[in-house]
Design an enzyme around this catalytic site. Structure first.
Site, PDB file in Angstrom:
ATOM      1  N   GLU A 171      67.467  14.967  15.367  1.00  0.00           N
ATOM      2  CA  GLU A 171      68.714  15.407  14.736  1.00  0.00           C
ATOM      3  C   GLU A 171      69.755  14.276  14.600  1.00  0.00           C
ATOM      4  OE1 GLU A 171      70.099  18.900  16.796  1.00  0.00           O
ATOM      5  OE2 GLU A 171      68.451  20.129  16.033  1.00  0.00           O
ATOM      6  N   GLU A 293      61.634  22.316  15.998  1.00  0.00           N
ATOM      7  CA  GLU A 293      62.375  23.319  16.765  1.00  0.00           C
ATOM      8  C   GLU A 293      62.620  24.517  15.860  1.00  0.00           C
ATOM      9  OE1 GLU A 293      66.088  21.921  18.303  1.00  0.00           O
ATOM     10  OE2 GLU A 293      65.237  20.050  19.090  1.00  0.00           O
TER      11      GLU A 293
END
Length: 638
Positions: A171, A293
């Site tokens: 991220e 995720e």
């Protein structure tokens, strides 16, 4: 001679057409999948060892126990084929950027356990985004530290088998705004990805061909972000690259805001649109994808922030659709789902749906609760089933097997329970009276709790803003959502684009203490001395009005059953599309279920291929015929 040759060629032509027609689909399918696509599909399903090595303190500083071999073996035994091991390296490095050797050995120990258990392993750099974030002011320093970390990681694991893959960064972002895209930020990520790639490939051993995982800014799946990642992957021209993004669902549903309390068509379309976009950008073009995720954002605030049955329906469809697209999904679990101390699942139904996803779809229903109100006349009750291709084969009430035709009937996908069964159940106190288990020919049972309830009662109260809670007799009902509007007009509290407030952030029920708590964050954004009408929506269908007024530090709450329409209050629910603005996409953006592979299109392409093959063979026959004819003429002339 000519006739004989023509006959042989014609026979061969028919054989070729037959083989092309019947065997080509199998051969093309096998070849087009590719080695890395097969690798990724072998990872299904996956699990994250979250809030462990990625903690910014010690391994146990974020609340999880030390990871044990028994934990890893249990995860593997329960059917998870891959594990993602998030690691934050920065605070384990000294001033010369050397990684603490004992920590590196500890990470390697868990990697070894995972490989020994037969799982694929994704090892990454996780919350180091906290210093990578500074590239806009410290680009040289960040690249130096980032490169030093991956140089050591790559060298340490260079002789490991290729079931271990490296993920460059989790991220990544360079701004507080998670949604902002600038060319400068794309350039920063490009530098990081290229540094990671070159270090890994240049470190020798099995790293020459080890699968490497690259992501987008924030691991987001907007069109622009995945397009930029694809450009990088195409430039690298390396068959052992995997793309990764994260997915946490339709935002209003994911956090329970804006009245999005159910896994409805909007939430379903969000999966189809976003996962479909990723499929078309990468998988359809031969680049495999892992959803590194996935889950629901509301879990971080309150695991019950999204109602349990709606959670199961979301996970069932998300896992199904990813599997349909050939995309592997890895459950984000920071200790919310698997009890690492006792090695059991907090929600076994969730685990069963994930485990079933690799074999086919699970069946669900419109709800996992059926409410019967105290004192009301009971009739037959229906439950809409989502069979998803399965068949209902039985029905149990607790331990008692029910009889079809006597206790219940099934009309296509509508289950009808007899009033006699429900009348017997309702006797006695309020609460869950029995559990109904819908049994299917494939997948886990769907449990429906049959609940006897009465209308909830909210009581008057006066408290300070930091301790405000409404005494509540829930009477076995369950709170669904809360609206907040000013009596004289307008939405009250945070996120005033909607009257429906966010579960947990603005309010939350505490059933064991018989209270509904309103948070300081809610009161921070309401006006003083302006009466607010709260509407509490319950899963039984009950809606209870309540009024509050903030005067400085004090809050007064008054229970009322007045009709809010008499006060001119606008309680119109927000439109379906209110919430996080959907990603802007090009004209070729897939919509809904149209993003799945188009079988008709494939059949058309196959038909065209067959026709072309027949034409080529016929042309060859004609050429051979003319050649033989010419040869025959030459002989006769002699």
């Amino acid at each position: 001679m000519i006739k004989k040759t023509f006959s042989k060629v014609a026979a061969l032509t028919l054989i070729a057409v037959f083989l092309f027609t019947y065997l080509m689909p199998i051969g093309v399918g096998a070849e087009s999948k590719g080695k890395m696509q097969e690798y990724v599909e072998s990872m299904q399903p996956g699990w994250n060892l979250g809030n462990t090595f990625d903690a910014t303190g010690a391994e146990t500083s974020w609340g999880n126990p030390l990871t044990t071999k028994e934990l890893i073996d249990t995860i593997a035994y329960q059917g998870f084929k891959s594990i993602r091991i998030p690691v934050t390296w920065g605070h384990r490095m000294d001033d010369e950027h050397n990684i603490n050797p004992q920590f590196l050995e500890r990470v390697a120990e868990v990697v070894d356990w995972s490989l020994d258990a037969g799982m694929y392993v994704m090892l990454n750099m996780h919350h180091d985004t906290s210093w990578i974030y500074n590239m806009k002011t410290e680009e040289e320093e960040v690249l130096e530290k980032f490169s030093a970390a991956w140089t050591q990681i790559a060298d340490y694991f260079k002789d490991y088998p290729d079931k271990l893959m490296f993920e460059g960064i989790n991220e990544p972002r360079f701004d507080e705004d998670w949604g902002r895209d600038t060319q400068e930020y794309f350039d920063y990520l490009y530098e990081l990805n290229m540094s990671f790639y070159n270090i890994s490939r240049g470190s020798g051993g099995a790293n020459d061909t080890r699968p490497l995982v690259l992501t987008t800014i924030t691991s987001g799946h907007s069109m622009e972000r995945i397009r930029k990642l694809k450009e990088t992957i195409e430039e690298l021209d390396d068959d052992n690259i995997i793309a990764t993004v994260h997915y946490y669902g339709y935002w209003p549903f994911s956090v329970n805001i804006g009245g999005s309390t159910s896994f409805d068509d909007q939430a379903r379309r969000d999966i189809e649109s976003n996962i479909g976009r990723v499929y078309k950008m990468f998988v359809e073009d031969g680049i495999p994808v892992v959803i590194g995720e996935y889950g629901l954002l509301g879990f971080d605030n309150d695991i019950e922030g999204v109602q349990g049955g709606e959670v199961l329906k979301y996970f069932e469809y998300a896992t199904y659709y990813n599997d349909l697209m050939g995309i592997t999904h890895m459950l984000w679990d920071n200790g919310q789902h698997f009890d690492r101390a006792n090695l059991t699942w907090y929600n076994d139904s969730l685990y069963q749906i994930i485990a079933q996803s690799v074999n086919g779809r699970s069946s669900t229903a419109e709800s996992d609760m059926l409410f019967i109100k105290e004192g009301e006349e009971i009739g037959d009750r229906s439950v809409n089933l989502n069979l998803n291709g399965n068949e209902l084969v039985g029905l149990k009430l607790d331990d008692r097997q029910l009889s079809q035709g006597e206790d219940y009937s099934l009309e296509e996908d509508i289950l009808v329970l007899s009033k006699d069964i429900l009348t017997d159940i309702r006797a006695g106190d309020l609460g869950v009276k029995a559990s109904l288990y819908c049994q299917f020919d494939s997948g886990p049972d769907w449990k429906v709790d049959i609940i006897k309830y009465n209308q909830p009662l909210l009581k008057d109260v006066r408290r300070t803003r930091d301790t405000f809670m409404i005494p509540t007799q829930f009477n076995s009902d369950r709170l669904k959502t809360m609206e907040a509007v000013y009596v004289d007009g307008g939405n009250a509290g945070p996120d005033d684009w909607t009257s429906y407030k966010e579960y947990s952030y603005a309010f939350s029920p505490v059933y064991e203490y018989n209270i509904v708590k309103l948070t300081e964050e809610f009161f921070d954004q309401v006006n003083d001395d302006q009466e607010i009408l709260l509407k509490f929506h319950f899963w039984s269908g009950e809606v209870i009005d309540y009024r509050i007024t903030k005067s400085g530090n004090w809050i007064d709450g008054v229970s009322t059953q007045e009709d809010p329409s008499e006060n001119g209050t606008d309680l119109t629910p927000p439109p379906e599309d209110v919430g996080e603005e959907p990603d802007k996409v090009d004209g070729d953006e897939p919509e809904g279920s149209d993003t799945q592979p188009d079988e008709d299109k494939n059949q058309l392409v196959l038909a065209i291929g067959i026709i072309l093959a027949v034409i080529l063979v016929a042309a060859f026959i004609m050429w051979l015929y003319k050649k033989e004819k010419k040869k025959g003429c030459s002989v006769r002339q002699v």
